[in-house]
Design an enzyme around this catalytic site. Structure first.
Site, mmCIF file in Angstrom:
data_model
loop_
_atom_site.group_PDB
_atom_site.id
_atom_site.type_symbol
_atom_site.label_atom_id
_atom_site.label_comp_id
_atom_site.label_asym_id
_atom_site.label_seq_id
_atom_site.Cartn_x
_atom_site.Cartn_y
_atom_site.Cartn_z
ATOM 1 N N PRO A 15 60.474 -22.860 1.819
ATOM 2 C CG PRO A 15 61.476 -21.411 0.289
ATOM 3 C CD PRO A 15 61.377 -21.698 1.752
ATOM 4 C CG MET A 16 60.791 -27.736 1.052
ATOM 5 S SD MET A 16 60.772 -29.177 2.122
ATOM 6 C CE MET A 16 59.455 -28.754 3.255
ATOM 7 C CD GLN A 69 62.290 -19.483 -2.600
ATOM 8 O OE1 GLN A 69 61.958 -20.529 -3.132
ATOM 9 N NE2 GLN A 69 63.360 -19.390 -1.820
ATOM 10 C CB CYS A 100 67.597 -23.562 -6.877
ATOM 11 S SG CYS A 100 67.003 -25.026 -7.719
ATOM 12 C CE LYS A 142 65.537 -21.791 2.097
ATOM 13 N NZ LYS A 142 65.936 -22.642 0.948
ATOM 14 C CG ASN A 203 67.332 -23.868 5.653
ATOM 15 O OD1 ASN A 203 67.556 -23.942 4.440
ATOM 16 N ND2 ASN A 203 66.530 -24.720 6.253
ATOM 17 N N GLY A 204 68.964 -25.645 7.880
ATOM 18 C CA GLY A 204 69.702 -26.877 7.608
ATOM 19 C C GLY A 204 69.715 -27.809 8.786
ATOM 20 C CG ASP A 205 71.292 -30.935 8.578
ATOM 21 O OD1 ASP A 205 70.629 -31.087 7.543
ATOM 22 O OD2 ASP A 205 72.511 -31.145 8.636
ATOM 23 N N GLY A 227 62.808 -27.248 6.667
ATOM 24 C CA GLY A 227 62.360 -27.893 5.441
ATOM 25 C C GLY A 227 62.020 -29.355 5.646
#
Ligand SMILES: Cc1cc2nc3c(=O)[nH]c(=O)nc-3n(C[C@H](O)[C@H](O)[C@H](O)COP(=O)(O)O)c2cc1C
Length: 372
Positions: A15-16, A69, A100, A142, A203-205, A227
């Site tokens: 989600p962004m 979300q 967040c 998340k 999640n991440g990179d 993302g």
């Protein structure tokens, strides 16, 4: 698996806020399989049926797994929002945002600050799971690793969420203090995977399909959440599908500039459609232009004019000036894109770190508007 839904390939569009609206999700869905999560929605705005919020949860007719979300800090309001989603048939999956890092959110005890108050966190997740159950809606969370390296919460929070009955747990392997800086700590994803029985999503990179394979191999995670890597690159979902189906020898998806231009044009059209008129659609599209063209040698003037378009005709006219055969700038592969901001001390409510067991609802942490 997400509830009784098999997710294949095991890929989730993260989600962004401001990005993953119905238009962008469609563009990504056209590229490959997975779960495509909408922009974050505030629980209070949803239960109060704020018109702008109701518009934000629009799904396309062909979205057969509508993933939504929620951001909330109050167990009762969160449960009410989930019940409303179930009763009104608004979505097929609900994810709760505890990641967040935005100061206006953490300063009031929301987002990535919240799991520190483990009892309150547990109440929110448990009530949300219970509210979702009668409707057969899988509820997931998340989160980040914690507030900072001295205040890590992810294993404890994962266990609490598992106990509450979540369908899976996603970890953005950074602390709130890190924001989007440095490298995601994939070892933490491995640690979480070891600690939990429910599926863990890493999640991440992840910038390429090959990164996703590496993450799964490194951590044993059950799926990946992607993302920033797809900003200006919706074809990353085709790349991810190829990686998961063909393995390490897969052929990376590398569109030439003409293909990128076609996708840009389609993205702008979908945004105009989703936002109701050319003015708003084109204005929203402008933020994507630099991401699409990153690394292509097109010259400053054209780049500048493309970032200022105000109509679809203008966009198509400018895209027509690009060299369609220009190969993909492979130097951009594997490079961070989107937000990479510096770390920053996390703003927290007064006394927050000394009151872990307090399960009262922090005041004013529910933003009226959705986003973040
Ligand atoms: C513009 C932007 C908006 C975001 N909005 C949200 C959000 O609303 N909810 C959320 O859980 N994470 C949000 N995130 C975080 C992403 O979902 C993801 O966890 C983060 O970008 C790390 O993954 P990546 O390295 O693949 O980008 C946002 C990130 C960006 C860049």
């Amino acid at each position: 698996m997400l509830g009784d839904r098999a997710v294949n390939p095991p890929v989730v569009l993260a989600p962004m806020a401001g990005i993953t609206n119905v238009a962008f999700r469609r563009l990504c869905r056209e590229q490959g399989g997975g779960v495509y999560v909408c922009e974050m929605i505030t629980t209070r705005a949803l239960v109060e049926r704020i018109p702008k919020t109701l518009k934000m949860i629009a799904f396309a007719e062909d979205e057969d797994f509508r993933s939504l979300q929620l951001y909330g800090v109050d167990p009762d309001v969160t449960a009410a929002a989930v019940r409303m989603i179930g009763e009104d048939g608004l979505a097929d999956h609900v994810d709760l945002n505890f990641g967040c890092p935005v100061p206006k959110v953490t300063r009031r005890g929301g987002g990535s600050a919240l799991p520190w108050r483990h009892k309150l966190f547990g109440r929110i997740v448990k009530q949300a799971v219970e509210a979702a159950r009668p409707y057969g809606i899988p509820l997931t969370i998340k989160m980040r690793k914690g507030i900072d390296d001295d205040h890590l919460t992810y294993v404890e929070a994962g266990l609490i969420a598992q106990e509450a009955g979540v369908a899976s747990v996603a970890l953005h392997a950074r602390t709130a203090e890190q924001r989007y800086s440095g490298k995601a700590d994939w070892d933490a994803i491995a640690t979480l995977k070891q600690a939990l029985d429910v599926p863990v999503l890493g999640n991440g990179d992840i910038w390429e399909g090959s990164d996703a394979l590496r993450m799964v191999e490194h951590t044993g995670c059950d799926g990946v959440v992607v993302g920033r890597g797809c900003l200006g690159r919706p074809w990353l979902f085709a790349d991810l599908e190829a990686a998961f189906t063909q393995g390490a020898d897969y052929k990376p998806v590398l569109p030439v500039l003409g293909e990128v231009a076609k996708i840009m044009s389609r993205h702008a059209e979908l945004l105009v459609d989703a936002l109701g008129d050319e003015k708003h659609g084109c204005a929203d599209f402008r933020k994507h232009v630099a991401w699409y063209l990153k690394g292509f040698p097109i010259g400053g003037e054209l780049r500048r004019r493309l970032a200022m378009i105000s109509s679809l005709a203008e966009l198509d006219d400018l895209l027509g000036k690009l060299d369609p055969g220009e190969p993909f700038p492979v130097g951009e592969l594997g490079q961070p894109r989107g937000r990479v901001n510096a770390p920053g001390k996390v703003s927290l409510p007064y006394g927050w770190l000394d009151s872990r067991d307090d399960d009262s609802v922090p005041e004013g942490a529910e933003m009226e508007n959705s986003g973040g």
